[in-house]
Design a protein around this motif. Sequence first.
Motif, PDB file in Angstrom:
ATOM      1  N   TYR A   1      57.088  16.352  12.701  1.00 42.31           N
ATOM      2  CA  TYR A   1      56.230  15.193  12.470  1.00 42.31           C
ATOM      3  C   TYR A   1      56.700  14.423  11.239  1.00 42.31           C
ATOM      4  O   TYR A   1      56.789  13.184  11.248  1.00 42.31           O
TER       5      TYR A   1
ATOM      6  N   LEU B   1      58.163  10.629  11.188  1.00 42.14           N
ATOM      7  CA  LEU B   1      57.488   9.583  10.410  1.00 42.14           C
ATOM      8  C   LEU B   1      58.443   8.940   9.408  1.00 42.14           C
ATOM      9  O   LEU B   1      58.501   7.699   9.283  1.00 42.14           O
TER      10      LEU B   1
ATOM     11  N   ASP C   1      61.122   6.899  11.144  1.00 40.45           N
ATOM     12  CA  ASP C   1      60.547   5.616  11.543  1.00 40.45           C
ATOM     13  C   ASP C   1      60.430   4.680  10.343  1.00 40.45           C
ATOM     14  O   ASP C   1      60.587   3.455  10.478  1.00 40.45           O
ATOM     15  N   MET C   2      60.166   5.239   9.156  1.00 37.70           N
ATOM     16  CA  MET C   2      60.082   4.406   7.952  1.00 37.70           C
ATOM     17  C   MET C   2      61.414   3.707   7.688  1.00 37.70           C
ATOM     18  O   MET C   2      61.446   2.516   7.343  1.00 37.70           O
TER      19      MET C   2
ATOM     20  N   GLN D   1      59.388   1.113  11.310  1.00 29.59           N
ATOM     21  CA  GLN D   1      58.482   1.241  12.448  1.00 29.59           C
ATOM     22  C   GLN D   1      57.346   2.241  12.201  1.00 29.59           C
ATOM     23  O   GLN D   1      56.588   2.554  13.118  1.00 29.59           O
ATOM     24  N   ALA D   2      57.211   2.752  10.998  1.00 25.54           N
ATOM     25  CA  ALA D   2      56.193   3.774  10.732  1.00 25.54           C
ATOM     26  C   ALA D   2      54.812   3.146  10.578  1.00 25.54           C
ATOM     27  O   ALA D   2      54.669   2.021  10.079  1.00 25.54           O
ATOM     28  N   ASP D   3      53.799   3.877  11.016  1.00 24.18           N
ATOM     29  CA  ASP D   3      52.416   3.459  10.811  1.00 24.18           C
ATOM     30  C   ASP D   3      52.109   3.526   9.309  1.00 24.18           C
ATOM     31  O   ASP D   3      52.287   4.568   8.667  1.00 24.18           O
ATOM     32  N   ALA D   4      51.666   2.417   8.744  1.00 26.98           N
ATOM     33  CA  ALA D   4      51.499   2.304   7.292  1.00 26.98           C
ATOM     34  C   ALA D   4      50.527   3.327   6.740  1.00 26.98           C
ATOM     35  O   ALA D   4      50.785   3.953   5.693  1.00 26.98           O
ATOM     36  N   GLU D   5      49.388   3.525   7.423  1.00 27.34           N
ATOM     37  CA  GLU D   5      48.369   4.448   6.915  1.00 27.34           C
ATOM     38  C   GLU D   5      48.861   5.889   6.982  1.00 27.34           C
ATOM     39  O   GLU D   5      48.704   6.665   6.030  1.00 27.34           O
ATOM     40  N   GLU D   6      49.472   6.271   8.111  1.00 28.67           N
ATOM     41  CA  GLU D   6      50.009   7.629   8.247  1.00 28.67           C
ATOM     42  C   GLU D   6      51.094   7.893   7.214  1.00 28.67           C
ATOM     43  O   GLU D   6      51.140   8.963   6.589  1.00 28.67           O
ATOM     44  N   LEU D   7      51.973   6.896   7.036  1.00 23.94           N
ATOM     45  CA  LEU D   7      53.076   7.050   6.096  1.00 23.94           C
ATOM     46  C   LEU D   7      52.562   7.217   4.673  1.00 23.94           C
ATOM     47  O   LEU D   7      53.038   8.086   3.932  1.00 23.94           O
TER      48      LEU D   7
END
Length: 542
Positions: A146, A150, A153-154, A158-164
């Motif tokens: 995971y 993540l 993707d960063m 392309q990473a989800d900002a909140e998850e990152l």
Amino acid sequence: MKALLVDDEPHVREAIRLLADWQRFGIDEVLEASDGEAATELIREQSPAIVITDMRMPRKDGKELLTWISDNAPSSKVLVVSGYDEFELVRHAIRSGGTDYILKPVEPDALNEAISRAAAAWCKEEAARSRQISQSIELNRMKPHYTDKLLSDMLAGQADAEELAGKLRQLAASADPPAACRVAVLSLEHCDRELLDKFQSYRQLLVFTLLNISNEVLGHKGAAFRHLGQYGEVVLLYWDGAAPFRTALDQINDGMKMTIGRKLHFGVSEPGSVPEQAGKRYAEASALLWRRNLLPAAGKTDCFIHDGASDYGQLRFPRLAARADKLRLAALSGSREQMAAETEDWLGEMRELPWITPEYVSEWNEEWDWLQKQWELDAAGKPAEAKEEESLEEVSHPLPLDSRGMLDWEQWRAMMVGRLEAASRLLASQPNKDNHIIYDIADYITARYKEELSLQDIASHFFLSREYISRKFKQEFGVTMSDYISRIRMERAKVLLMNGQLRIAQVAEMVGYQDENYFSKVFKKQEGIRPGEYRKQFKPEE
């Protein structure tokens, strides 16, 4: 499997070498040392399965050697061959893990029986170690996957900002995610062939080792992860502004030197904001790694950290296409002397350069693949065909590097001569089974069907492009190479399944599958029934 003979008397070592039936126990290399001091160096370098040692020797004697092996190489099985029947020596041998104590003069039966027990014990423990390694990798693979996904993707934006942000806070053990960091890149493609061959069946273990060492040193000051978009690449983020990044990288390299016997090269970026500039800094670090100089600078020690600009952009590298006709004529001549002469002429031109980069050598490999393809198509009078899909789990042709990650001229020479010889066979081959190189490849696969063979391993061995081998193999045999390997494995498995004493898991392992469930799926797909059902067909009626 390797064995090591340790005795200060050469005639004793020779006698043991002659008396033992090495081949019967699967021992294909027998090393020698004249005392315990020399033995410890060989054990560090060669990791022999069995050590046969005397007790009374100069410098480091048998007792000291046994203690050292117990502490530093416990997987090695130790047999003591001594002329001294003393209780203290025997007790020390047993306490230090020795498996047998044989008195001189050595009897062949006693020696071979002791070696047989030691070899069997080592094989059993080695199988258990392999299973534990596989299980450890499998258990740990999903947990960091995971994070790898993540952070990869960063780099691609392309990473989800909140998850990152949450993951970066966790990695930094901070209430706020780091605002800036530097990026470092290391890659298996910058490792020498000897190291890659050593981990041929355990490439993921090598990456796993690099990640463990890096993250242990970085702690909460940064993070290392596997770049899922680039096979064999490890990326490091460093957000601690208080301590120099170079110091951490030096510590990581010290750990790698102790663990895998190598220091590795890093490309290192300037600081940049996270996550906005992460992708840009990654590209900068990767470029510095691939555009480093493979030639040692005069008067400088080895440099493994590349964090500055160079005058690379001002260089013009010679292209193979400029001498394509000469290379083709050398290949058509079939003369190794002519091929060697053309190679020397090329290398002479290369030696004049002040700077040779991994990027250029990689492009050189690709240009060779293109030339060979054109020669083959011209000879056959055929148009180019569609390229098969290739897995990311393959490294390109290994770079000709030494153990320091620098250019090895002898290796490059051998690679070029090998490619010319491959081109010569390709141009001279006829479409019949007796002399076509693709049948040599089929024989190579058949002899090694239990190994984790990849298309890249075969391409490197035969100095041909993956595209050519994949396409030609399908033409000649009507199946892909992976299906061909699978068919061989299934035929061997059907024979082994007739032996009711073998568990299905053992059969799977003996034909190259570490996962019994996967083996069963492949078997059913090809044979229409599961291995257990196939076995029942041959079970005698009660």
